[in-house]
Enzyme design. Structure first.
Site, PDB file in Angstrom:
ATOM      1  N   SER A  20     -11.083  -0.821  -1.755  1.00  0.00           N
ATOM      2  CA  SER A  20      -9.873  -0.791  -0.938  1.00  0.00           C
ATOM      3  C   SER A  20     -10.211  -0.903   0.539  1.00  0.00           C
ATOM      4  CB  SER A  20      -9.096   0.506  -1.156  1.00  0.00           C
ATOM      5  OG  SER A  20      -8.280   0.430  -2.279  1.00  0.00           O
ATOM      6  N   ASP A  76       0.837  -1.194   0.000  1.00  0.00           N
ATOM      7  CA  ASP A  76       0.000   0.000   0.000  1.00  0.00           C
ATOM      8  C   ASP A  76       0.877   1.251   0.000  1.00  0.00           C
ATOM      9  OD1 ASP A  76      -2.355   1.747   0.607  1.00  0.00           O
ATOM     10  OD2 ASP A  76      -3.300  -0.182   1.010  1.00  0.00           O
ATOM     11  N   HIS A  95      -4.027   6.261   2.888  1.00  0.00           N
ATOM     12  CA  HIS A  95      -4.685   5.042   2.431  1.00  0.00           C
ATOM     13  C   HIS A  95      -4.136   3.793   3.109  1.00  0.00           C
ATOM     14  CE1 HIS A  95      -5.462   1.776  -0.593  1.00  0.00           C
ATOM     15  NE2 HIS A  95      -6.636   2.376  -0.604  1.00  0.00           N
TER      16      HIS A  95
END
Length: 731
Positions: free
Chosen positions: A521, A142, A198
């Site tokens: 996600s 990620d 994220h």
């Protein structure tokens, strides 16, 4: 390019990475990043140097140039291959070499909870089980993590790092690991630190520590936790604000497998499905599967059209996104007292005044290309400053720079997906937008008050959202994708304090430690956490057994719309972690089974030998019709209209429930076809005993449609459900 799944003003910016395809035939003579995939590493490594082999191969195509200047990365810990700067002509020469499986351009991928675990019925782990969880390591490919986040604190963890962990903490300058965050590597920028948010969000969703009083400006507050809060985390930073590249993703897989992670969570996916031998995530996850590492991937955020799922490898758990029983509610109160409810926008701003004037005109100038006052591309500061503007479409930057106090917009869809906003705003459905417009045009001094967002119960959950990628599987029609669905809408989890909550650092400099995001996600780490949870109870189960347990125990769902084919949206249904740890029966698959499937798909036998590392990879005659006999927990096939069909699926189940047990099958009838299962009863006398059965679907359908059914094996305690999906269409 693959995208991270954020939501921005009527647009889902999926934190599931957008796949930007390079045209391999567009050769301007300049070298570009290419990946040369060489399959498995040789079993005897003593006399073999992967890097020397890679340099030697490059030497043969570089016409005297120094190969060390071309070589970017060598993959040599878990599988074999390398990344290099090559022209398309040089790449073509390498393709013809012995032992080369594939050569393809390195694509660039762009980046795409509190209540959710309660919604899934997962209680906080009892103290005795926390010790088991500490032996698990979940790896995340990620944007990195924010190591100082409370979600990654090692407070209370006394157990040493798991003995099987071989990784390191190489997070870069001022990056410190602990007994919770035990590993970090970076392949982009100069640190594994998350400056986007994220990666911190996905890692804390799956495996974050329990943190009380999490929230986003008081919205959707509660206790933030992962599925396995006592497990360890390893961060592999492969993405930056510029995107994520295939050669970095493969390097992270190479390291993560060798480091000893138990589960790899990949909240990345492309806009389209690729061949398995040119898909970096499919390649990396194949070698992870061979080492017993579960890989979970997002389905992608390019729905709702059919065939938009981009994660198609059968050895990967592909996750769709659904709503939870918490929704974000936004309201605007007009000066006449009428209150209107909008579709979700995460508006954290408290109204400062009782009401604010609505701009009578947005001040579009004559030179502006917009002819309507509702198209707010050319706002005039004198007309809108300090007022609320009414716009069908607008950019928040334009509104902010104009000095307007807020905005009322018109919704373009009905999804319950909240997007973070930079200012007081509300988005209304067309009929309510028309009410505001009529009020504005008929009132001398129109005004309104935009209220701060609130959370409320959503009685329609769970439903798959429109952006979630749909089947049918565009690459392997016999494998139903996605596999499973999980919460991916309005998910609260940890965030980087230097990341922009709206993914727009140029205008949004707010700093938050928790944020609300939506996308596949967000659903992906839910299943990553569930996979780790199941593995904590069954540490010796194969990756396929864990996947089967999650799929066959899933909660059945209903389709989101009349046009939607339910199983193409949510696969087996919504993941149910409590039932998944005791599924009764599992559909197991080993590496050799997957290799035989590649043979049946028609992949070159020479290449399959290299991929598998086996001299006799393909067993018996290979045929496409045999692909459907892969021991998958679902049944899928493609047939033509007006052509009689008799589709046969062979399956084997393993008893993991009660030693002495008997399972009876129930078939969900569908009048369009005749479905039979032989035998109808499976009797077991021992654990791990295997029994086979055959499902036959017979019919002739005159028009294009999708036939849906299911079978359930039950012993009164366990209910092992598998969907049946027959796609009737012209190829």
């Amino acid at each position: 390019m693959v995208k991270l799944n954020f939501v921005v003003r009527s647009v889902v910016i999926t934190l599931a990475f957008t796949l930007s395809l390079c045209d391999a035939n567009d050769d301007d003579g300049n070298p570009k990043f290419h990946i040369v995939y060489l399959g498995s590493l040789p079993e005897t490594k003593a006399s073999y140097s992967p890097t020397s082999h890679h340099l030697n191969m490059l030497q043969q195509v570089l016409d005297g140039s120094n190969p060390t200047k071309s070589l970017v990365r060598s993959y040599k810990r878990s599988f074999n291959g390398f990344a290099a700067m090559l022209t398309n002509q040089q790449a073509a020469k390498l393709t013809e070499m012995e032992g080369v499986v594939s050569v393809f351009p390195s694509k660039t991928l762009q980046t795409q909870t509190t209540r959710s675990w309660d919604f899934l019925g997962l209680p906080k782990a009892p103290k005795g089980h926390q010790t088991v969880e500490t032996n698990l390591v979940v790896g995340f490919l990620d944007t990195g993590v924010w190591p100082e986040s409370e979600s990654f604190s090692d407070k209370g963890i006394r157990e040493p790092v798991p003995k099987h962990w071989k990784g390191i903490c190489a997070g870069g300058l001022n990056f410190t690991c602990n007994k919770k965050l035990i590993g970090a590597r970076f392949y982009v920028e100069n640190s594994a630190r998350d400056n986007i948010g994220h990666g911190s969000h996905t890692a804390s969703t799956a495996a974050g520590k329990t943190v009380d009083n999490g929230g986003f400006y008081g919205i959707a507050g509660g206790t933030a936790r992962g599925a396995v809060p006592s497990s360890r985390i390893a961060a592999y930073k492969v993405c930056s604000s510029a995107g994520c590249q295939d050669h970095d993703i493969l390097a992270a897989f190479d390291d993560a497998i060798a480091d000893g992670v138990d589960v790899i969570s990949v909240s990345l996916s492309g806009t389209i499905a690729l061949r398995l031998d040119t898909d970096s995530i499919a390649i990396g996850s194949f070698h992870a599967m061979a080492k017993g590492v579960v890989v979970v991937q997002s389905a992608g955020n390019y729905g709702p059209l059919p065939g938009t799922v981009s994660s198609v490898a059968p050895w990967v758990i592909t996750v769709a996104a659904n709503t939870i029983d918490r929704k974000i509610v936004d309201k605007v109160v007009l000066g006449n007292g009428k209150a209107l409810t909008g579709i979700p926008v995460i508006n954290p701003f408290e109204p400062k005044r009782r009401t604010i004037p609505i701009a009578l005109s947005n001040g579009n100038t004559r030179s502006c290309f917009e002819k309507s006052d509702d198209q707010c591309a050319c706002l005039d500061e004198k007309s809108v400053k300090g007022k609320i503007i009414l716009c069908e479409y607008y950019l928040e930057k334009d509104v902010l720079f104009s000095g307007a106090a807020g905005a009322i917009g018109k919704a373009s869809d009905l999804d319950n997906v909240a997007s973070n906003t930079l200012m007081p705003s509300v988005t209304l459905l067309q009929k309510d937008y028309a009410i505001v417009k009529s009020y504005k045009n008929s009132t001398k001094h129109p005004s309104a008050k935009i209220l701060k967002s609130e959370s409320a119960q959503d009685h329609n959950a769970p439903k798959v959202v429109a952006f979630s990628g749909r089947g049918p599987n565009p690459t392997i029609s016999e494998i139903l994708k996605p596999d499973i669905s999980a919460p991916g809408v309005n998910i609260l989890a940890a965030f980087s304090p230097i990341g922009s909550p709206t993914e727009d650092p140029s205008t949004d400099n707010r700093s938050v430690h928790y944020n609300i995001l939506s996308g596949t996600s967000m659903s992906c780490p839910h299943v990553s956490g569930i996979a780790a949870y199941v593995k904590s109870f069954h540490p010796h189960w194969s990756t396929a057994a864990i996947k089967s347990a999650i799929m066959t125990s899933a909660k059945p769902m209903v389709r989101s719309s009349v046009e939607d084919v339910g199983e193409y949206a949510y696969g087996s249904g919504q993941a149910n972690p409590i039932l998944a740890i005791n599924p009764g029966l599992v559909y197991d698959i080993n590496k050799e089974d997957y290799v035989q499937m590649l043979c049946n798909l028609g992949y070159d036998n020479r290449k399959i030998k290299v991929i598998s590392g086996e001299l006799n990879a393909c067993k018996g005659a290979a045929h496409r019709s045999l692909v459907r006999n892969l021991n998958y927990p679902t049944f899928a096939a493609h047939v033509r209209p007006m052509v009689p069909f008799n589709v046969r699926f062979g399956r084997i189940v393993t008893n993991v429930g009660l030693a002495n047990s008997s399972y009876t099958v129930t078939i969900t009838p569908n009048p369009q076809v005749n479905i039979t299962v032989t035998p109808k009863v499976l009797s077991f006398k021992a654990l791990n005993e295997k029994k086979s059965f055959v499902v036959k679907v017979v019919g002739k359908i005159p028009h294009e449609t999708v036939v849906i059914s299911s079978i359930v094996w039950s012993d009164a305690t366990h209910h092992v459900r598998s969907p049946i999906v027959i796609d009737v269409s012209v190829p």
